[in-house]
Design an enzyme around this catalytic site. Structure first.
Site, mmCIF file in Angstrom:
data_model
loop_
_atom_site.group_PDB
_atom_site.id
_atom_site.type_symbol
_atom_site.label_atom_id
_atom_site.label_comp_id
_atom_site.label_asym_id
_atom_site.label_seq_id
_atom_site.Cartn_x
_atom_site.Cartn_y
_atom_site.Cartn_z
ATOM 1 N N HIS A 212 19.327 107.704 7.178
ATOM 2 C CA HIS A 212 19.922 108.700 7.784
ATOM 3 C C HIS A 212 18.125 109.839 8.270
ATOM 4 C CE1 HIS A 212 21.185 112.603 10.318
ATOM 5 N NE2 HIS A 212 20.840 113.106 9.655
ATOM 6 N N HIS A 227 13.328 111.154 10.913
ATOM 7 C CA HIS A 227 11.830 112.920 10.463
ATOM 8 C C HIS A 227 11.026 112.306 10.001
ATOM 9 C CE1 HIS A 227 15.119 115.460 11.680
ATOM 10 N NE2 HIS A 227 16.080 114.877 11.156
ATOM 11 N N LYS A 270 16.103 112.040 21.232
ATOM 12 C CA LYS A 270 16.312 113.049 19.907
ATOM 13 C C LYS A 270 15.513 114.415 20.960
ATOM 14 C CE LYS A 270 16.246 114.394 15.604
ATOM 15 N NZ LYS A 270 17.727 114.038 15.353
#
Length: 336
Positions: A212, A227, A270
């Site tokens: 994730h 990220h 995003k």
């Protein structure tokens, strides 16, 4: 109609330690207030306020806000594998206003990365990290099949990061705070909390904290997680990621820096994806681990090069490992 209310429900909140200190472990509780909850990353947010740290032999075993400021500066200084100023050239282009982050408009015609010195990627922690990125299916709801080779790649990454001064400093800090008895215990827990699989879908083992946070997922038509600057650069270079804009650019004039990004990944959007830029894999992995252990489920206030910065982590609440330990659901740097 008579409505029966359990006295426990009446007088205590399941997400608070008020009136619950020392309460025996129950898997039905959202969070815990017993002596072992710190070790299992499962304490309620207000554990420190309501309960003395009985689980530790000394009061200094509690991780204070000052401790976090101090250890984060030490980790920042120990990031010897980070990019140097000449290793990366960025082209941030359009800075989006709060009203623009959701409009899904490409305001930046050029890529974010003008140049990256790919010699960085030959360093052992980088190369072992990059090998992990293609081990996942990005769509949630699809079972992850973990091969023996992929398990070896996980072990190799952990082995390489644990050779670094940065991760040794982190372990020493957590060992002194009575969180881990040995380096092997720490590494074993890192593998579970980051790589252990759980379900974000309908029961399939389709996700992990590492997938994730660092590789990224797609859920309900939107990018979730994602990220990591290395992942972004590699996919942008292939034309798979399209940089739209940024809404935050950190105050650092060297690396690591922080950006809040808007981008599309194969057409999936995003809205705000915050990321450290130019840090080593062990820096990001270590800082997120620190915050997950010290401040799970809340903002973790740090200091990097004299500048304030906060990291947010969340625990996965629907399944556990070991004796009730929580997986990492997500971790990211907070971009204002």
């Amino acid at each position: 109609m008579l409505l029966f209310v359990c006295p426990k429900d009446l007088y205590t909140a399941t997400d608070s330690c008020e009136g619950r200190c020392g309460e025996p472990y129950s898997e039905e509780d959202e969070c815990h207030c017993n002596a072992e909850c710190r070790r299992y990353h499962s304490c309620c947010r207000d554990y420190d306020r309501h309960c003395r740290p009985e689980g530790f032999s000394r009061s200094q075993d509690a991780i204070t806000d000052q401790d976090l400021l101090r250890i984060s500066e030490q980790l920042y200084k120990a990031d010897h594998n980070k990019a140097q100023p000449t290793d990366i050239t960025l082209n941030p282009q359009h800075q989006a206003s709060p009203d623009e982050t959701g409009d899904q408009e490409d305001h930046s015609p050029q890529p974010l990365y003008k140049y990256v010195n790919e010699k960085l990627f030959s360093k052992p922690t980088y190369s072992s990290f990059i090998k992990l990125l293609d081990n996942y299916q990005r769509a949630t709801g699809r079972e992850e099949e973990v091969t023996a080779e992929e398990l070896r790649e996980q072990d190799n990454f952990l082995k390489e990061v644990m050779k670094t001064e940065l991760m040794k400093k982190l372990f020493t800090f957590l060992h002194e705070k009575n969180r881990y008895g040995s380096e092997q215990e720490f590494v074993t827990d890192l593998k579970e909390m980051w790589f252990g699989l759980y379900s974000r879908g309908d029961g399939e083992q389709d996700s992990s904290g590492f997938e994730h946070v660092f590789s990224g997922e797609v859920k309900k038509g939107k990018v979730s997680g994602f990220h990591n600057w290395i992942r972004f650069y590699l996919l942008e270079k292939q034309g798979i990621v399209n940089y739209f804009s940024h809404n935050f650019n950190g105050p650092w004039d060297t690396y690591p820096d922080v950006l809040g990004l808007q981008f599309s990944w194969d057409g999936f959007y995003k809205e705000v994806g915050s990321a450290f830029i130019g840090c080593s894999p062990e820096f990001e992995f270590g800082l997120y681990t620190l915050c997950f252990i010290a401040r799970p489920g809340r903002a973790c206030h740090l200091s990097l090069g004299g500048y304030s910065l906060s990291v947010q982590t969340y625990t996965w609440t629907k399944s556990t490992y070991g004796d009730g330990k929580k997986y990492i659901a997500t971790a990211y740097v907070i971009s204002p």
